[in-house]
Design an enzyme around this catalytic site. Structure first.
Site, PDB file in Angstrom:
ATOM      1  CB  SER A   1      75.321  70.283 -32.217  1.00 56.95           C
ATOM      2  OG  SER A   1      74.583  70.090 -33.417  1.00 56.95           O
TER       3      SER A   1
ATOM      4  CG  HIS B   1      64.403  81.248 -27.555  1.00 54.50           C
ATOM      5  ND1 HIS B   1      64.307  82.550 -27.989  1.00 54.50           N
ATOM      6  CD2 HIS B   1      65.432  80.700 -28.256  1.00 54.50           C
ATOM      7  CE1 HIS B   1      65.240  82.780 -28.904  1.00 54.50           C
ATOM      8  NE2 HIS B   1      65.917  81.677 -29.092  1.00 54.50           N
TER       9      HIS B   1
ATOM     10  CE  LYS C   1      67.611  89.279 -31.297  1.00 54.64           C
ATOM     11  NZ  LYS C   1      67.171  88.844 -32.647  1.00 54.64           N
TER      12      LYS C   1
END
Length: 335
Positions: free
Chosen positions: A37, A80, A98
């Site tokens: 993170s 992504h 997705k």
């Protein structure tokens, strides 16, 4: 069986920490080794809660770790593609949430990156790994429904929080990207084909700019149709109906299949409106996220083929692109 694949996770996104990672921990082929993170404290807290030994204060630090073999990318949609490319170039295989990208053009850059690096990329459509969907496809292929001509799909939930990433238009929020993609993917899965053209209608939230409801029609070869509605601001609901000339099939909980009880699909020969010709097929309890992680790990090890690679993700994005074009232009659009 060869050694487990060592996985790293990019971010503390809820889809990962609450659903995917607890399931992956149960995988036979999976070792969750690290979590990253941009907030080191968050990374350490999430890693400790999930029993993951390594925590990193940046995505780059995780990708630089030579012990990490595969990466799960549940970052917001606009990240992504760039983070998946970074992971591939660092020598990692990638399972990405997705939608794989915000357009087919973006997704195609991952095809090139995968070929260049020799690493696998897949879009995390976990539902295709659930045996209820495989059984549904078997029923279709066996001809029990006759000639399958139509699929009707409904998927909705209610979330009007402007701070939620699903409601932020500039980073890829909205219903079609988030859940409409499932209707497209599963129709392609059952029909075993790609749609030729689509038409859509959208309702956009006036404050957030995201599509809060989308309805679409996709025409597949042989005059077969997918009709769907997805929404981020309707009562939570989901159902898939597959209709043929001799029967129909219902997937009762098609997308958020529970991991603590069996699921059911029903086949009805349509002899009356009261279910006299109805057969209920119960599918034993599984966790579709565990199955997805194990399947990808097997492909990484070369023990099984990757059923749906990056090329499949590009095809799904082309359909999504066509729906958005239809929404803007108000008519049919070729895929």
């Amino acid at each position: 069986m060869s050694s487990k694949v060592r996985w790293g996770v990019l971010s503390t996104a809820q889809i990962g920490t609450k659903q995917v990672l607890p399931a992956m921990r149960k995988g036979e082929r999976i070792e969750l080794l690290g979590l990253a993170s941009r907030d080191e404290a968050k990374a350490r807290e999430a890693a400790d809660a999930l029993g993951i030994p390594r925590a990193y204060s940046s995505y780059e630090a995780l990708l630089a770790d030579p012990d990490i073999e595969a990466v799960y990318n549940p970052l917001p949609n606009h990240l992504h593609v760039p983070l998946t490319i970074q992971a591939l170039e660092a020598g990692k295989h990638v399972l990405c949430e997705k939608p794989i990208a915000l357009s087919a053009g973006e997704a195609e850059t991952l095809v090139e990156a995968s070929k260049r690096t020799g690493r696998l990329v897949a879009e995390a459509f976990m539902v295709r790994h659930h045996p209820q969907w495989r059984r549904a496809r078997d029923v279709v292929r066996e001809g029990r429904l006759g000639e399958v001509k139509a699929i009707h799909t409904l998927f909705s939930y209610y979330n009007a929080d402007p701070g939620n990433i699903r409601n932020q238009a500039d980073i890829g929020g909205g219903g079609l990207y988030d859940i409409g993609c499932y209707a497209i993917s599963t129709a392609r899965f059952l029909f075993g084909a790609e749609p030729a053209r689509v038409v859509a209608a959208f309702d956009f939230d006036p404050a957030m700019g995201t599509d809060r409801m989308a309805s679409g029609l996709a025409e597949f070869p042989g005059h077969r149709h997918l009709a769907f509605t997805c929404s981020t601001q309707l009562v939570p609901a989901q159902r898939v109906e597959v209709l043929g000339t001799k029967g129909r099939l219902t997937v009762e909980i098609p997308f958020n299949a529970p991991n603590d009880r069996p699921t059911r699909i029903t086949v009805d020969d349509g002899r009356d409106h009261f279910g006299s010709g109805r057969e209920v097929i119960e599918i034993p309890t599984v966790d579709q996220y565990t199955l997805q992680g194990d399947a990808f790990s097997a492909a990484v090890r070369g023990e099984a083929p990757l059923e749906w690679g990056i090329e499949d993700a590009v095809l799904n994005m082309r359909v999504i692109d066509a729906f958005f074009r239809s929404g803007r232009n108000g008519g049919w659009e070729a895929v």
